[in-house]
Structures are given as structure tokens and as C-alpha cells.
Design a protein around this motif. Structure first.
Motif, short mmCIF file in Angstrom:
data_model
loop_
_atom_site.label_atom_id
_atom_site.label_comp_id
_atom_site.label_asym_id
_atom_site.label_seq_id
_atom_site.Cartn_x
_atom_site.Cartn_y
_atom_site.Cartn_z
N THR A 53 -2.33 -5.07 3.35
CA THR A 53 -0.77 -4.42 2.35
C THR A 53 -0.50 -5.69 1.83
O THR A 53 -0.30 -6.00 0.11
CB THR A 53 0.09 -3.15 2.37
N ASP A 58 -1.21 -5.15 -5.24
CA ASP A 58 -2.36 -3.89 -5.57
C ASP A 58 -3.50 -3.47 -5.65
O ASP A 58 -3.09 -2.21 -6.45
CB ASP A 58 -2.49 -5.44 -6.87
N VAL A 60 -3.56 -0.98 -4.13
CA VAL A 60 -2.72 0.74 -3.53
C VAL A 60 -2.93 2.09 -4.83
O VAL A 60 -3.10 1.51 -5.67
CB VAL A 60 -1.37 0.17 -3.47
N MET A 61 -2.30 3.34 -4.28
CA MET A 61 -2.86 4.49 -5.36
C MET A 61 -1.16 4.90 -5.69
O MET A 61 -0.38 4.94 -4.13
CB MET A 61 -3.77 5.33 -4.36
N THR A 62 -0.79 5.20 -6.08
CA THR A 62 0.49 6.10 -6.36
C THR A 62 0.18 7.86 -5.66
O THR A 62 -1.39 8.19 -5.62
CB THR A 62 0.98 6.98 -7.79
N TRP A 63 1.09 8.43 -4.85
CA TRP A 63 0.68 9.60 -4.42
C TRP A 63 -0.17 11.34 -5.59
O TRP A 63 -1.27 11.40 -4.94
CB TRP A 63 2.23 10.24 -4.04
N ASP A 64 0.57 10.65 -6.50
CA ASP A 64 -0.36 11.78 -8.03
C ASP A 64 -1.66 10.85 -7.47
O ASP A 64 -2.32 12.39 -8.28
CB ASP A 64 0.28 11.69 -9.18
N GLU A 65 -2.29 9.73 -7.68
CA GLU A 65 -3.68 9.32 -8.05
C GLU A 65 -4.13 9.57 -6.45
O GLU A 65 -5.81 10.06 -6.53
CB GLU A 65 -3.68 7.62 -7.71
N LYS A 67 -3.76 12.56 -4.65
CA LYS A 67 -4.35 13.85 -4.73
C LYS A 67 -5.37 14.28 -5.89
O LYS A 67 -5.85 15.32 -5.61
CB LYS A 67 -2.49 15.01 -5.29
#
Length: 74
Positions: A53, A58, A60-65, A67
Motif C-alpha cells: 500500500t 494509487d 486502491v479501490m473504493t468500497w463502491d468499486e 462491491k
């Protein structure tokens, strides 16, 4: 305590009551603030993930991504 008998009794309860029991157990565990010791392999994996990390902030994925990705696999 006979765990098998206790579990049989619990499974005969309605779902709402079983959920309440699970929440009460979880709350009692959280209140103790004690956690099982990590194995060396778990510690190494956590260190690897932290290093990755920090080296690739850069990537990384958001939680929405996350899901959306999971839903896309179904």
C-alpha cells in the motif's frame, strides 16, 4: 457447559432471538478488548500488505468499486 446442548437450544429459537444472542456475544467479546495473537504468517502478510500500500498508494479501490466488481462477477 454442554456446548452441543446449548447450541441445540439456541437453534430452536426464532431468528430474531438468535441474532440478539449473537450480538450480545459479540458485544461481550469486544468489551474485553482482547484479541487472539497473530501467527507469524499473519504478521508477515499484514506487513506485506502495508508495504504494498505504501509503495503503490494509487493502486486502491473504493468500497463502491469493490462491491461493483463483485456484483459484476455474478
Amino acid at each position: 457447559m454442554d456446548v452441543t446442548a446449548t447450541l441445540q437450544e439456541i437453534t430452536s429459537l426464532p431468528i430474531e432471538e438468535r441474532i440478539h444472542i449473537v450480538q450480545a456475544i459479540w458485544d461481550s467479546i469486544a468489551a474485553e478488548q482482547t484479541y487472539p495473537d497473530l501467527t507469524d504468517a499473519q504478521k508477515q502478510e499484514l506487513d506485506r500488505r502495508i508495504d504494498d500500500t505504501e509503495a503503490n498508494p494509487d493502486n486502491v479501490m473504493t468500497w463502491d468499486e469493490v462491491k461493483a466488481s463483485i456484483k459484476g462477477q455474478q
